[in-house]
Design a protein around this motif. Structure first.
Motif, mmCIF file in Angstrom:
data_model
loop_
_atom_site.group_PDB
_atom_site.id
_atom_site.type_symbol
_atom_site.label_atom_id
_atom_site.label_comp_id
_atom_site.label_asym_id
_atom_site.label_seq_id
_atom_site.Cartn_x
_atom_site.Cartn_y
_atom_site.Cartn_z
ATOM 1 N N MET A 66 0.781 -1.126 0.047
ATOM 2 C CA MET A 66 0.077 0.219 -0.022
ATOM 3 C C MET A 66 0.870 1.234 0.059
ATOM 4 S SD MET A 66 -3.106 -0.839 -0.102
ATOM 5 C CE MET A 66 -4.144 0.528 0.119
ATOM 6 N N VAL A 67 1.950 1.301 0.673
ATOM 7 C CA VAL A 67 2.820 2.427 0.994
ATOM 8 C C VAL A 67 3.548 2.733 -0.341
ATOM 9 C CG1 VAL A 67 4.878 3.389 1.879
ATOM 10 C CG2 VAL A 67 3.078 2.476 3.168
ATOM 11 N N LEU A 68 4.017 1.411 -1.084
ATOM 12 C CA LEU A 68 4.635 1.667 -2.494
ATOM 13 C C LEU A 68 3.654 2.073 -3.449
ATOM 14 C CD1 LEU A 68 6.873 -1.745 -2.381
ATOM 15 C CD2 LEU A 68 7.810 0.691 -2.669
ATOM 16 N N GLY A 104 -1.641 -0.011 -9.423
ATOM 17 C CA GLY A 104 -2.685 -0.921 -9.606
ATOM 18 C C GLY A 104 -2.274 -2.305 -9.117
ATOM 19 N N LEU A 105 -1.258 -2.906 -9.580
ATOM 20 C CA LEU A 105 -0.701 -4.338 -9.549
ATOM 21 C C LEU A 105 -0.408 -4.278 -7.843
ATOM 22 C CD1 LEU A 105 0.103 -7.111 -10.148
ATOM 23 C CD2 LEU A 105 2.277 -6.256 -10.713
ATOM 24 N N LEU A 106 0.131 -3.319 -7.271
ATOM 25 C CA LEU A 106 0.553 -3.356 -5.948
ATOM 26 C C LEU A 106 -0.859 -3.443 -5.012
ATOM 27 C CD1 LEU A 106 3.800 -0.943 -5.876
ATOM 28 C CD2 LEU A 106 3.677 -3.620 -5.294
ATOM 29 N N LEU A 107 -1.834 -2.433 -5.376
ATOM 30 C CA LEU A 107 -2.800 -2.434 -4.787
ATOM 31 C C LEU A 107 -3.676 -3.940 -4.783
ATOM 32 C CD1 LEU A 107 -4.376 1.104 -5.922
ATOM 33 C CD2 LEU A 107 -3.783 0.409 -3.705
ATOM 34 N N LEU A 108 -3.658 -4.666 -5.957
ATOM 35 C CA LEU A 108 -4.136 -5.599 -6.163
ATOM 36 C C LEU A 108 -3.573 -6.801 -5.174
ATOM 37 C CD1 LEU A 108 -6.415 -7.105 -7.561
ATOM 38 C CD2 LEU A 108 -4.792 -7.896 -9.458
ATOM 39 N N ILE A 109 -2.271 -6.789 -4.978
ATOM 40 C CA ILE A 109 -1.502 -7.831 -4.144
ATOM 41 C C ILE A 109 -1.831 -7.417 -2.948
ATOM 42 C CG2 ILE A 109 0.780 -8.395 -3.343
ATOM 43 C CD1 ILE A 109 1.690 -7.843 -6.141
ATOM 44 N N ALA A 110 -1.897 -6.326 -2.325
ATOM 45 C CA ALA A 110 -2.190 -5.841 -0.980
ATOM 46 C C ALA A 110 -3.528 -6.158 -0.543
ATOM 47 C CB ALA A 110 -1.923 -4.334 -0.829
ATOM 48 N N LEU A 111 -4.542 -5.949 -1.515
ATOM 49 C CA LEU A 111 -5.907 -6.021 -1.006
ATOM 50 C C LEU A 111 -6.422 -7.529 -0.987
ATOM 51 C CD1 LEU A 111 -7.281 -2.934 -2.638
ATOM 52 C CD2 LEU A 111 -7.196 -3.408 -0.370
ATOM 53 N N ILE A 112 -5.863 -8.417 -2.202
ATOM 54 C CA ILE A 112 -6.075 -9.712 -2.065
ATOM 55 C C ILE A 112 -5.273 -10.556 -0.991
ATOM 56 C CG2 ILE A 112 -5.608 -11.859 -3.266
ATOM 57 C CD1 ILE A 112 -6.195 -10.555 -5.938
ATOM 58 N N GLY A 113 -4.208 -9.972 -0.655
ATOM 59 C CA GLY A 113 -3.534 -10.678 0.568
ATOM 60 C C GLY A 113 -4.480 -10.517 1.733
ATOM 61 N N TYR A 114 -4.732 -9.088 1.942
ATOM 62 C CA TYR A 114 -5.540 -8.898 3.202
ATOM 63 C C TYR A 114 -7.274 -9.771 3.192
ATOM 64 C CZ TYR A 114 -7.245 -6.141 7.223
ATOM 65 O OH TYR A 114 -7.634 -5.556 8.341
ATOM 66 N N SER A 132 -12.326 1.597 0.543
ATOM 67 C CA SER A 132 -11.622 2.802 -0.319
ATOM 68 C C SER A 132 -10.325 2.358 -0.911
ATOM 69 C CB SER A 132 -11.330 3.935 0.350
ATOM 70 O OG SER A 132 -10.208 3.737 1.542
ATOM 71 N N GLY A 133 -9.587 1.255 -0.695
ATOM 72 C CA GLY A 133 -8.437 0.694 -1.061
ATOM 73 C C GLY A 133 -8.959 -0.024 -2.545
ATOM 74 N N TRP A 134 -9.939 -0.713 -2.556
ATOM 75 C CA TRP A 134 -10.511 -1.164 -3.634
ATOM 76 C C TRP A 134 -10.968 -0.432 -4.662
ATOM 77 C CZ3 TRP A 134 -9.434 -5.833 -5.424
ATOM 78 C CH2 TRP A 134 -9.161 -6.947 -4.615
ATOM 79 N N LEU A 135 -11.616 0.749 -4.239
ATOM 80 C CA LEU A 135 -11.832 1.923 -5.124
ATOM 81 C C LEU A 135 -10.724 2.516 -5.629
ATOM 82 C CD1 LEU A 135 -14.570 3.296 -6.020
ATOM 83 C CD2 LEU A 135 -14.211 4.914 -4.053
ATOM 84 N N ALA A 136 -9.543 2.624 -5.278
ATOM 85 C CA ALA A 136 -8.423 3.114 -5.820
ATOM 86 C C ALA A 136 -7.854 2.419 -7.012
ATOM 87 C CB ALA A 136 -7.284 3.255 -4.844
#
Length: 167
Positions: A66-68, A104-114, A132-136
């Protein structure tokens, strides 16, 4: 204003919105809620008392991604603004587009892992920081597409500029 400029403006706006949602999601403690409290990536609050969450691998990976993603998103937005504001220079949108796709890829990795970590818990419900993470995610991908299409238009215009045709 032509199609290329409209795509660049739209990409910049989408990038701005993606950054807002990414930073909001990363910084707040409402990823999940449970009876008596809520938790985020960094803190857990029970009955109004918040404490830091001990280091867990899944949360560390989610937080790092998420930070990256926020960092790459900000860099991509600045590059997009530079492309949008400097008309005469030959700035390319491929790097900007790649940064938005990477975000987008980093968001996807973070959100799927969580999601995988918390989806099977009966008493835990996802909350607005998580969503809101999924909305981004779509905003980041759409921003990348806008800059990619604008760059393709610029390339095709440059390619046919030497031919003696009227379009």
């Amino acid at each position: 204003m032509g199609v290329r400029r409209s795509l660049q403006s739209g990409g910049t706006l989408l990038s701005f919105l993606a950054n807002i949602f990414t930073v909001l999601s990363t910084a707040t403690n409402y990823w999940t809620r449970h009876h008596g409290g809520h938790s985020g990536l960094w803190q857990e609050c029970n009955h109004g008392i918040c404490s830091n969450i001990p280091c867990q691998t899944t949360l560390a990976v989610t937080g790092a991604c998420m930070v990256l993603a926020a960092g790459f998103g900000v860099v991509g937005m600045v590059m997009g603004l530079r492309i949008r504001c400097h008309e005469g220079e030959s700035l390319r949108g491929q790097t900007t587009s790649a940064l938005h796709f990477l975000c987008g890829l980093l968001l996807l990795i973070a959100l799927i892992g969580y999601t995988v970590k918390n989806a099977w818990k009966n008493d835990v419900f996802f909350s607005w920081s998580y969503f809101s993470g999924w909305l981004a995610l779509p905003f980041s991908i759409l921003a990348g597409l806008c800059f990619l299409l604008a760059d393709m238009i610029m390339q095709s215009t440059d390619a046919i500029s030497g031919f003696p045709v009227c379009l």
